[in-house]
Design an enzyme around this catalytic site. Structure first.
Site, mmCIF file in Angstrom:
data_model
loop_
_atom_site.group_PDB
_atom_site.id
_atom_site.type_symbol
_atom_site.label_atom_id
_atom_site.label_comp_id
_atom_site.label_asym_id
_atom_site.label_seq_id
_atom_site.Cartn_x
_atom_site.Cartn_y
_atom_site.Cartn_z
ATOM 1 N N LEU A 24 0.818 -1.222 0.000
ATOM 2 C CA LEU A 24 0.000 0.000 0.000
ATOM 3 C C LEU A 24 0.849 1.268 0.000
ATOM 4 O O LEU A 24 1.945 1.292 0.562
ATOM 5 C CB LEU A 24 -0.917 -0.007 1.238
ATOM 6 N N HIS A 25 0.321 2.289 -0.648
ATOM 7 C CA HIS A 25 0.969 3.600 -0.674
ATOM 8 C C HIS A 25 -0.113 4.670 -0.562
ATOM 9 O O HIS A 25 -1.310 4.343 -0.421
ATOM 10 C CB HIS A 25 1.807 3.750 -1.953
ATOM 11 N N HIS A 28 -3.443 4.287 -2.542
ATOM 12 C CA HIS A 28 -4.440 3.404 -1.929
ATOM 13 C C HIS A 28 -5.113 4.105 -0.741
ATOM 14 O O HIS A 28 -6.329 4.038 -0.567
ATOM 15 C CB HIS A 28 -3.773 2.130 -1.390
ATOM 16 N N GLN A 52 -4.960 -12.094 -13.119
ATOM 17 C CA GLN A 52 -4.800 -10.878 -13.921
ATOM 18 C C GLN A 52 -3.365 -10.634 -14.360
ATOM 19 O O GLN A 52 -3.067 -9.609 -14.961
ATOM 20 C CB GLN A 52 -5.372 -9.660 -13.194
ATOM 21 N N GLY A 138 -8.996 3.696 -8.331
ATOM 22 C CA GLY A 138 -8.177 4.865 -8.652
ATOM 23 C C GLY A 138 -8.222 5.180 -10.142
ATOM 24 O O GLY A 138 -8.180 4.275 -10.985
ATOM 25 N N GLN A 139 -8.266 6.459 -10.454
ATOM 26 C CA GLN A 139 -8.198 6.912 -11.845
ATOM 27 C C GLN A 139 -6.864 6.522 -12.481
ATOM 28 O O GLN A 139 -6.744 6.458 -13.700
ATOM 29 C CB GLN A 139 -8.412 8.434 -11.885
ATOM 30 N N LYS A 140 -5.858 6.231 -11.646
ATOM 31 C CA LYS A 140 -4.559 5.742 -12.135
ATOM 32 C C LYS A 140 -4.755 4.628 -13.177
ATOM 33 O O LYS A 140 -4.054 4.568 -14.172
ATOM 34 C CB LYS A 140 -3.763 5.227 -10.931
ATOM 35 N N ARG A 178 4.553 -0.769 -8.107
ATOM 36 C CA ARG A 178 5.665 -1.231 -8.945
ATOM 37 C C ARG A 178 6.835 -0.234 -8.965
ATOM 38 O O ARG A 178 7.914 -0.585 -9.440
ATOM 39 C CB ARG A 178 5.193 -1.488 -10.377
#
Ligand code: AMP
Length: 271
Positions: A24-25, A28, A52, A138-140, A178
């Site tokens: 987590l960062h 999140h 996935q 997230g929009q990420k 990542r």
């Protein structure tokens, strides 16, 4: 998990779910905060979903630090962490897969065959286990958002899909689990992704409205960086990912690490 959810619901409490793969960062945690504000109960799932990841991808290497994750979630006063094992998620013989169709096909879908089928299958199962009122993404991962909206609508899942903005480092790099793979030179080179999006948003602000010209701005900036190998850079409609529109989306490999980023080019780039 379902029994706890049903007890909360019987008490009239609303439930927000934040699906994650852990490590987590602050990206999140921004979704956790959003979930806290909008629900009585917040559940965070942590599951590194083998379905996935493609055969040559980083499933085995994917960063895992459950102790640190649990500490962060406790500090954020999350009500429950749902952490199913792979055997619970996919017992022997469980072959059902959820395939969303057109929105899942281009871009990430083309570069990562099977990826969105894995995402749609696990999200369907997480929704079934937690029965949330709202779920936070997230929009990420912009195409993932479009895929999950379509999935939720097509299968009448009855979950309100909420989307949080991209959390970035001060110089622009989008936070990602990542990013820990990047060495110093790669981390520097990786800022080309956000920098390309910033330049394209600048071109839009200066009056450029041709998606193809905006796309050339993206490519031009990415190609300045020798450590960056572009998978795609496109300017697309954010709902379909097929028609032209003004969402700039980029994916590139920096060394062995594959990164993605995006920005609505009609809006000023933050920072
Ligand atoms: P992941 O653990 O990478 O599967 O991500 C879990 C959720 O966090 C997904 O909905 C992501 O889109 C979201 N997320 C990841 N990075 C960021 C970020 N930098 N800002 C906002 N949300 C993010």
């Amino acid at each position: 998990m379902r029994d706890a959810s049903r007890a909360w619901r019987a008490d009239g409490r609303t439930i927000g779910l934040v699906p994650t793969m852990g490590a987590l960062h602050a990206g999140h945690m921004s979704l956790v905060d959003l979930g806290r504000r909008e629900n009585d109960v917040v559940v965070v799932s942590i599951f590194v979903n083998p379905l996935q990841f493609g055969p040559g991808e980083d499933f085995a290497l994917y960063p895992r630090d459950l102790e640190r994750d649990a500490r962060m979630l406790k500090d954020a006063e999350v009500d429950a962490i749902y952490m199913p094992s792979t055997d619970v998620m996919y017992p022997a013989g469980a072959g059902t897969r959820v395939r969303v169709g057109d929105v899942a096909e281009p871009l990430e879908g083309a570069f990562r065959p099977g990826h969105f089928e894995g995402v749609a299958t696990v999200v369907t199962k997480l929704f079934a286990a937690v029965e949330p009122d709202r779920a936070y993404f997230g929009q990420k991962d912009a195409q993932q958002v479009a895929v999950i909206r379509r999935l939720t609508r097509d299968l009448d899942l009855g979950v309100d899909i909420r989307v949080g903005p991209i959390v970035r480092e001060p110089h622009g790099l989008a936070l990602s689990s990542r990013n820990v793979y990047l060495n110093t030179a790669e981390r520097q080179a990786a800022t080309a992704l956000s920098s390309a999006l910033r330049q394209a948003a600048g071109a839009y602000a200066a009056g450029e409205r041709d998606p193809e010209a905006l796309r050339r701005v993206l490519i031009g900036r990415l190609e300045l960086e020798p450590l960056v190998a572009v998978d795609y850079a496109q300017v697309v409609d954010p709902a379909t990912f097929q028609k032209p529109g003004y969402l700039g989306v980029v994916a590139a490999r920096v060394g062995k690490t594959r990164l993605i980023d995006n920005h609505d080019l009609t809006k000023p780039f933050p920072g």
